[in-house]
Design an enzyme around this catalytic site. Structure first.
Site, PDB file in Angstrom:
ATOM      1  N   THR A 129       0.867  -1.182   0.000  1.00  0.00           N
ATOM      2  CA  THR A 129       0.000   0.000   0.000  1.00  0.00           C
ATOM      3  C   THR A 129       0.901   1.228   0.000  1.00  0.00           C
ATOM      4  OG1 THR A 129      -1.556  -1.269   1.323  1.00  0.00           O
ATOM      5  CG2 THR A 129      -1.902   1.106   1.236  1.00  0.00           C
ATOM      6  N   ARG A 162      -6.027  -6.750  -0.670  1.00  0.00           N
ATOM      7  CA  ARG A 162      -7.173  -6.430   0.190  1.00  0.00           C
ATOM      8  C   ARG A 162      -7.491  -7.531   1.203  1.00  0.00           C
ATOM      9  NH1 ARG A 162     -11.070  -5.009  -4.871  1.00  0.00           N
ATOM     10  NH2 ARG A 162     -11.186  -2.769  -4.583  1.00  0.00           N
ATOM     11  N   LYS A 214      -7.198   1.802  -3.087  1.00  0.00           N
ATOM     12  CA  LYS A 214      -6.813   1.040  -1.887  1.00  0.00           C
ATOM     13  C   LYS A 214      -6.885   1.917  -0.636  1.00  0.00           C
ATOM     14  CE  LYS A 214      -5.041  -1.646   1.077  1.00  0.00           C
ATOM     15  NZ  LYS A 214      -5.726  -2.812   1.606  1.00  0.00           N
ATOM     16  N   HIS A 252     -32.770   1.128   9.028  1.00  0.00           N
ATOM     17  CA  HIS A 252     -33.025   2.001   7.865  1.00  0.00           C
ATOM     18  C   HIS A 252     -32.351   1.353   6.646  1.00  0.00           C
ATOM     19  CE1 HIS A 252     -32.507   5.330   5.099  1.00  0.00           C
ATOM     20  NE2 HIS A 252     -33.313   6.090   5.838  1.00  0.00           N
ATOM     21  N   GLY A 265      -6.878  -0.650  15.406  1.00  0.00           N
ATOM     22  CA  GLY A 265      -5.476  -1.079  15.359  1.00  0.00           C
ATOM     23  C   GLY A 265      -5.147  -1.812  14.080  1.00  0.00           C
ATOM     24  N   CYS A 268      -2.862  -1.693   8.964  1.00  0.00           N
ATOM     25  CA  CYS A 268      -3.331  -0.869   7.836  1.00  0.00           C
ATOM     26  C   CYS A 268      -4.195   0.337   8.209  1.00  0.00           C
ATOM     27  CB  CYS A 268      -4.087  -1.758   6.861  1.00  0.00           C
ATOM     28  SG  CYS A 268      -3.022  -3.020   6.127  1.00  0.00           S
ATOM     29  N   TYR A 328      -5.153  -6.624  18.445  1.00  0.00           N
ATOM     30  CA  TYR A 328      -5.997  -5.508  18.026  1.00  0.00           C
ATOM     31  C   TYR A 328      -7.378  -5.966  17.583  1.00  0.00           C
ATOM     32  CZ  TYR A 328      -5.800  -6.139  12.905  1.00  0.00           C
ATOM     33  OH  TYR A 328      -5.961  -6.604  11.630  1.00  0.00           O
TER      34      TYR A 328
HETATM   35  N1  LIG Z   1      -1.028  -7.361   6.553  1.00  0.00           N
HETATM   36  C1  LIG Z   1      -2.168  -7.079   5.952  1.00  0.00           C
HETATM   37  O1  LIG Z   1      -3.215  -7.530   6.372  1.00  0.00           O
HETATM   38  C2  LIG Z   1      -2.208  -6.210   4.703  1.00  0.00           C
HETATM   39  C3  LIG Z   1      -3.394  -6.151   3.960  1.00  0.00           C
HETATM   40  C4  LIG Z   1      -3.415  -5.384   2.806  1.00  0.00           C
HETATM   41  C5  LIG Z   1      -2.274  -4.669   2.435  1.00  0.00           C
HETATM   42  N2  LIG Z   1      -1.128  -4.734   3.182  1.00  0.00           N
HETATM   43  C6  LIG Z   1       0.048  -3.981   2.739  1.00  0.00           C
HETATM   44  O2  LIG Z   1       1.009  -4.903   2.224  1.00  0.00           O
HETATM   45  C7  LIG Z   1       2.337  -4.458   2.524  1.00  0.00           C
HETATM   46  C8  LIG Z   1       3.094  -5.547   3.281  1.00  0.00           C
HETATM   47  O3  LIG Z   1       2.465  -5.759   4.529  1.00  0.00           O
HETATM   48  P1  LIG Z   1       2.826  -7.009   5.444  1.00  0.00           P
HETATM   49  O4  LIG Z   1       1.802  -7.038   6.525  1.00  0.00           O
HETATM   50  O5  LIG Z   1       3.036  -8.229   4.607  1.00  0.00           O
HETATM   51  O6  LIG Z   1       4.249  -6.532   6.040  1.00  0.00           O
HETATM   52  P2  LIG Z   1       5.300  -7.456   6.824  1.00  0.00           P
HETATM   53  O7  LIG Z   1       6.064  -6.533   7.689  1.00  0.00           O
HETATM   54  O8  LIG Z   1       4.614  -8.646   7.423  1.00  0.00           O
HETATM   55  O9  LIG Z   1       6.254  -8.022   5.659  1.00  0.00           O
HETATM   56  C9  LIG Z   1       7.189  -7.278   4.960  1.00  0.00           C
HETATM   57  C10 LIG Z   1       8.443  -8.152   4.744  1.00  0.00           C
HETATM   58  O10 LIG Z   1       9.332  -7.478   3.851  1.00  0.00           O
HETATM   59  C11 LIG Z   1      10.675  -7.669   4.299  1.00  0.00           C
HETATM   60  N3  LIG Z   1      11.494  -6.600   3.700  1.00  0.00           N
HETATM   61  C12 LIG Z   1      11.559  -5.296   4.031  1.00  0.00           C
HETATM   62  N4  LIG Z   1      12.378  -4.618   3.203  1.00  0.00           N
HETATM   63  C13 LIG Z   1      12.857  -5.530   2.320  1.00  0.00           C
HETATM   64  C14 LIG Z   1      13.742  -5.452   1.214  1.00  0.00           C
HETATM   65  N5  LIG Z   1      14.266  -4.290   0.836  1.00  0.00           N
HETATM   66  N6  LIG Z   1      14.034  -6.582   0.541  1.00  0.00           N
HETATM   67  C15 LIG Z   1      13.484  -7.772   0.900  1.00  0.00           C
HETATM   68  N7  LIG Z   1      12.631  -7.921   1.944  1.00  0.00           N
HETATM   69  C16 LIG Z   1      12.306  -6.800   2.640  1.00  0.00           C
HETATM   70  C17 LIG Z   1      10.559  -7.610   5.805  1.00  0.00           C
HETATM   71  O11 LIG Z   1      11.654  -8.192   6.446  1.00  0.00           O
HETATM   72  C18 LIG Z   1       9.233  -8.376   6.027  1.00  0.00           C
HETATM   73  O12 LIG Z   1       9.440  -9.760   6.206  1.00  0.00           O
HETATM   74  C19 LIG Z   1       2.171  -3.144   3.300  1.00  0.00           C
HETATM   75  O13 LIG Z   1       2.276  -2.054   2.430  1.00  0.00           O
HETATM   76  C20 LIG Z   1       0.761  -3.243   3.846  1.00  0.00           C
HETATM   77  O14 LIG Z   1       0.194  -1.964   4.055  1.00  0.00           O
HETATM   78  C21 LIG Z   1      -1.081  -5.502   4.289  1.00  0.00           C
END
Ligand SMILES: NC(=O)c1ccc[n+]([C@@H]2O[C@H](COP(=O)([O-])OP(=O)(O)OC[C@H]3O[C@@H](n4cnc5c(N)ncnc54)[C@H](O)[C@@H]3O)[C@@H](O)[C@H]2O)c1
Length: 428
Positions: A129, A162, A214, A252, A265, A268, A328
């Protein structure tokens, strides 16, 4: 490239194997592609290569063992191993800095890794995102580093995710998806790729629209929760139960008021509204105010607790307070930006002792009974199923003083013999 996607011989690199990246890598590997997961945390790489998931998610262990066992998915921290592949999918975190501005350092570093590894013709997908206009900016960064021309020598797409933790593998398949290309051809290519496992509807647009879509989705939810929370404040003023009022208002045909509570929490919702308005550099009152209202809810819970302590003449500094729930949201172990933590921070130092219990996260005490034994007040901060069927008469017998604060509308009827206060329920 199209042919390679169609016959699933395109090689895919997923950058960042967290909550989103690992399940996405598993889905492409299960669909028959050869997938390499690139992750900077070595311990995560080792775990995944031994067939063990480092995140909790239904079905993940069996699916991961299947694709690691068949050789379709392997993880690495070595940038040499991801050179010259057809597809790069970036799934790194995009958190906020302390001053609530976006921290895009993980994304920029991932894009630089891709620019060094990719070849002419590669498709680069950003699933993270991101603030509006970021994909176009990242395409420029790749152009500068490689000398390739975006849209001609490489394709680039924003494909937001999503899914909801706890339902990720179902939602990856059945949710509808948006592909925002820097050109229509880029969007088309990404749609073809994801159609290898996505059964939901798919839509194509440009990358800035998809970034905004998004962020609007999560901002819509955050603002609506803030409105419900404001209704909860009003309900205290008028001495009514906001949940009864909301249930009636929602009869409604065109009204659907969200659920008030101790706060918002997760990874996102608390950050995405900030990402949406940040590049505009203007003061967007409603969105900012909604964030402030939601961030303030743990303090309303604190006020309710302190009012309750007053009614029994117990000075806060003498009170033993048991907090039930640290995650959360209900039945999850995710504590990122948890309002329970914000509540604990708000009361720590003002009360005598804070105890915690969470069936998924742990806590200072191992059970509800242990946490409540000799306590003066219990505060419910998470709607875990376990907390919905507690026998308050029996638990009250363990407590020194019977105060119950419900931050998540878990207790239907105030139990006999308790000083009871809930967010949005009756007088302050
Ligand atoms: N978690 C959710 O429910 C969710 C839902 C929709 C969208 N998103 C979006 O998706 C994205 C990822 O979220 P997430 O929850 O998976 O995050 P996360 O922190 O669980 O995972 C990110 C991973 O990327 C790795 N990383 C960071 N920099 C790196 C690099 N330069 N090279 C290689 N690996 C690297 C980290 O070590 C980590 O393991 C975010 O932008 C989030 O907003 C998350």
């Amino acid at each position: 490239m199209e042919e390679k996607i169609e016959n699933r011989t395109a090689e895919i690199v997923v950058i960042g194997l967290g909550y989103i990246g690992l399940p996405t890598a598993i889905m492409f590997a299960t669909a028959g592609f050869n997938v390499i997961g690139y992750e900077i945390r070595r311990e995560v790489v080792d775990k995944i290569n031994s067939g063990e998931a480092h995140i909790v998610e239904p079905e993940i262990d069996e699916l991961l063992q299947g694709v690691v066992g068949s050789g379709k998915l392997r993880a690495t921290s070595d940038p040499e191993e991801i050179k010259d592949r057809e597809v790069y999918i970036i799934c790194v975190q995009t958190p906020l800095n302390g001053d609530k501005t976006p921290n895009l350092s993980y994304l920029e570093s991932a894009v630089k890794t891709v620019a060094k590894a990719m070849r002419k013709g590669s498709l680069v997908v950003i699933e993270s995102t991101v603030p509006p206009l970021t994909t176009v900016r990242m395409a420029k960064l790749i152009e500068e580093m490689t000398g390739f021309k975006a849209g001609e020598d490489f394709h680039m797409v924003h494909a937001p995710e999503r899914v909801m933790p706890g339902r990720i593998f179902k939602e990856l398949v059945y949710n509808s998806r948006i592909f925002g290309g820097i050109t229509p051809e880029s969007a088309e290519l990404a749609e073809k790729l994801y159609r290898s496992f996505v059964k939901g509807q798919t839509f194509k647009t440009n990358s800035t629209v998809s970034e905004v879509v998004k962020l609007m989705e999560n901002t819509f939810r955050d603002v609506n929760i803030a409105l419900a929370n404001e209704f909860a404040y009003l309900a205290h003023q008028y001495g009514i139960d906001v949940f009864e009022a909301i249930e009636l208002a929602n009869t409604h045909p065109r009204v659907r008021i969200h659920t008030p509570g101790i706060g918002v929490g997760g990874h996102c919702l608390p950050k995405d509204p900030h990402l949406l308005v940040w590049p505009a550099r203007e003061d967007f009152g409603l969105i900012r105010l909604a964030r402030e209202i939601n961030d303030g809810m743990p303090l309303l819970a604190k006020d309710l607790l302190f009012e309750a302590l007053k009614t029994v003449n117990l000075p806060p500094e003498k009170a033993v307070v048991a907090v039930l729930g640290l995650a959360y949201k209900g039945d999850s172990d995710d504590t990122r930006n948890s309002p329970a933590k914000a509540f604990i921070e708000a009361i720590e130092g003002d009360v005598g002792e804070v105890r915690t219990y969470d069936p998924f996260v742990g806590g200072t005490h191992g059970s509800v009974e242990e946490a409540l034994n000799g306590a003066d007040a219990v505060v419910i901060a998470t709607d875990h199923s376990e907390f919905k069927s507690l026998d308050w008469e029996r638990l009250g017998g363990l407590m020194r003083t019977r105060i119950l604060i419900d931050g998540r509308h878990v207790v239907e009827e105030p139990p006999e013999g308790f000083v009871f206060k809930g967010i949005g329920r009756g007088e302050y």
